[in-house]
Design an enzyme around this catalytic site. Structure first.
Site, PDB file in Angstrom:
ATOM      1  N   LYS A 154       0.950  -1.041  -0.127  1.00 42.02           N
ATOM      2  CA  LYS A 154      -0.083   0.157   0.019  1.00 42.02           C
ATOM      3  C   LYS A 154       0.973   1.186   0.050  1.00 42.02           C
ATOM      4  CE  LYS A 154      -1.823   1.496   3.812  1.00 42.02           C
ATOM      5  NZ  LYS A 154      -2.515   1.655   5.220  1.00 42.02           N
ATOM      6  N   ASP A 176      -5.779   1.127   0.907  1.00 44.80           N
ATOM      7  CA  ASP A 176      -6.333   1.384   2.364  1.00 44.80           C
ATOM      8  C   ASP A 176      -7.649   1.278   2.774  1.00 44.80           C
ATOM      9  OD1 ASP A 176      -7.729   3.391   1.416  1.00 44.80           O
ATOM     10  OD2 ASP A 176      -6.261   5.198   2.238  1.00 44.80           O
TER      11      ASP A 176
END
Length: 212
Positions: free
Chosen positions: A134, A152
């Site tokens: 991420k 996220d």
């Protein structure tokens, strides 16, 4: 013949995108204009954001810039421990910042190399301590790369809302991350909106702002 996948809330997304698409595209153009001299601090931002607020991470990076973290012999620990813009796990993240600083010439060389973006991201995950899939995707988006998903909690909630995924994953292994990213990419194609623009649209829904 296989029928096209049906998603929930497609017209809602298109309506929101008509309203906010101009601001979102302008933000993506801002990312594409970030000069190479700012890459280290964009990386620092993405190393600080996990489990800390984006606002606190942004304010902390500005303080680190003023202290010239990249060019000076500065210990960032006290800056990360500030009561005004506290960064969780400040000791660990300070070590990650200093390691990224030491290794930044190698990191910059990898970014300049002719590898596809997906390979650069994998290299960053393997070689920059504190940077997961991420965070590596986030960093690359913030310096102008496109078509990499930043999975996220805000994005995952919206993917579930629109039936791209059935449930929120309990964890994101590399294989699961890439599988959800591919589902997100197919969804973006189906609704006719680039994945990067959907990412910022989903983020603005959750936070009310189009941040980085």
């Amino acid at each position: 013949m296989k029928r096209p996948r049906s998603y929930r809330g497609v017209e809602e997304i298109r309506s929101d995108h008509r309203e906010f698409g101009g601001r979102i595209r302008a933000r993506l153009e801002d990312f594409a204009r970030v000069p190479e001299g700012e890459y280290f601090y964009e990386l620092a931002y993405c190393l600080l954001t996990p489990q800390s607020s984006a606002v606190n991470a942004g304010a902390t990076v500005e303080r680190l810039k003023r202290a010239d973290l990249l060019g000076s012999d500065v210990d960032p620990t006290a800056t990360l421990f500030s009561k005004d813009h506290y960064i969780r796990f400040h000791n660990t993240k300070a070590r990650h910042l200093l390691e990224a600083k030491r290794n930044f010439p190698e990191i910059l060389a990898a970014l300049r190399a002719g590898m596809p973006p997906e390979e650069k991201r994998a290299w960053l995950v393997a070689n920059v301590k504190g940077l997961g899939w991420k965070e590596a995707s986030h960093f690359m988006r913030n310096i102008g790369y496109r078509d990499l998903a930043i999975l996220d909690r805000h994005i995952l909630r919206n993917l579930r809302r629109h039936t791209v995924i059935r449930a929120l994953p309990k964890s994101l292994t590399p294989a699961r991350y890439l599988a959800i990213e591919e589902k997100f990419r197919r969804f973006a194609s189906a609704v006719g909106i680039p994945m990067d623009e959907l990412d910022l649209l989903f983020w603005s829904r959750e936070t009310g702002e189009i941040l980085k």
